[in-house]
Scaffold this motif. Sequence first.
Motif, PDB file in Angstrom:
ATOM      1  N   GLU A  26       0.807  -1.213   0.000  1.00 45.70           N
ATOM      2  CA  GLU A  26       0.000   0.000   0.000  1.00 45.70           C
ATOM      3  C   GLU A  26       0.844   1.268   0.000  1.00 45.70           C
ATOM      4  O   GLU A  26       0.317   2.354  -0.173  1.00 45.70           O
ATOM      5  CB  GLU A  26      -0.916   0.002   1.220  1.00 45.70           C
ATOM      6  CG  GLU A  26      -1.918  -1.129   1.207  1.00 45.70           C
ATOM      7  CD  GLU A  26      -2.738  -1.176   2.474  1.00 45.70           C
ATOM      8  OE1 GLU A  26      -2.716  -0.208   3.254  1.00 45.70           O
ATOM      9  OE2 GLU A  26      -3.398  -2.193   2.692  1.00 45.70           O
ATOM     10  N   SER A  27       2.146   1.110   0.233  1.00 45.36           N
ATOM     11  CA  SER A  27       2.986   2.301   0.287  1.00 45.36           C
ATOM     12  C   SER A  27       4.412   1.983  -0.127  1.00 45.36           C
ATOM     13  O   SER A  27       4.845   0.837  -0.096  1.00 45.36           O
ATOM     14  CB  SER A  27       2.966   2.901   1.691  1.00 45.36           C
ATOM     15  OG  SER A  27       3.344   1.951   2.645  1.00 45.36           O
TER      16      SER A  27
ATOM     17  N   ILE B 167       6.963   8.804   2.737  1.00 47.96           N
ATOM     18  CA  ILE B 167       6.207   7.608   2.370  1.00 47.96           C
ATOM     19  C   ILE B 167       5.166   7.982   1.325  1.00 47.96           C
ATOM     20  O   ILE B 167       4.425   8.953   1.494  1.00 47.96           O
ATOM     21  CB  ILE B 167       5.530   6.985   3.602  1.00 47.96           C
ATOM     22  CG1 ILE B 167       6.586   6.589   4.631  1.00 47.96           C
ATOM     23  CG2 ILE B 167       4.673   5.793   3.199  1.00 47.96           C
ATOM     24  CD1 ILE B 167       6.028   6.077   5.944  1.00 47.96           C
TER      25      ILE B 167
ATOM     26  N   ASN C 147       1.804   6.845  -0.501  1.00 47.08           N
ATOM     27  CA  ASN C 147       0.667   5.941  -0.352  1.00 47.08           C
ATOM     28  C   ASN C 147       0.013   5.691  -1.702  1.00 47.08           C
ATOM     29  O   ASN C 147      -0.075   6.597  -2.530  1.00 47.08           O
ATOM     30  CB  ASN C 147      -0.361   6.537   0.613  1.00 47.08           C
ATOM     31  CG  ASN C 147       0.165   6.588   2.021  1.00 47.08           C
ATOM     32  OD1 ASN C 147       0.737   5.618   2.491  1.00 47.08           O
ATOM     33  ND2 ASN C 147      -0.007   7.714   2.683  1.00 47.08           N
TER      34      ASN C 147
ATOM     35  N   LYS D 281       4.279  11.602   1.969  1.00 50.44           N
ATOM     36  CA  LYS D 281       3.953  12.070   3.305  1.00 50.44           C
ATOM     37  C   LYS D 281       5.282  12.293   4.029  1.00 50.44           C
ATOM     38  O   LYS D 281       6.095  11.374   4.143  1.00 50.44           O
ATOM     39  CB  LYS D 281       3.107  11.020   4.028  1.00 50.44           C
ATOM     40  CG  LYS D 281       2.677  11.417   5.397  1.00 50.44           C
ATOM     41  CD  LYS D 281       1.799  10.332   6.015  1.00 50.44           C
ATOM     42  CE  LYS D 281       1.394  10.730   7.418  1.00 50.44           C
ATOM     43  NZ  LYS D 281       0.614   9.666   8.062  1.00 50.44           N
TER      44      LYS D 281
END
Length: 103
Positions: free
Chosen positions: A7-8, A21, A23, A41
């Motif tokens: 997912e990341s 990070i 996403n 992020k």
Amino acid sequence: MRQFKTESLMVVDKKHKLLGILNAKNIRSADVNLTAGDLMKKDFSWVSADDSLVDVIGIINNVDVSNVPVVNSQGILIGLVTNSSLISTFSEQFIDHSKEERV
């Protein structure tokens, strides 16, 4: 990302220092002209290799993330703890403990 069921993605510099990070949900809806630096992020939780699994579980539960990067004292990415790896680890320990009790 879909192929590897993640997912990341961790964004690092040339020296492998963790910068942010990315996403999957941010990537899917992003303008194609944006960079990883624009989308990542920059305020995220992380742990060190010396932190306990209890600390990691606390972060995953409290921050509502599916994985937590592991960094050394210089901020270099050295690993990643995922929900699935935690479940596997605790499952193996539980199964091993159950076998020992039966003997």
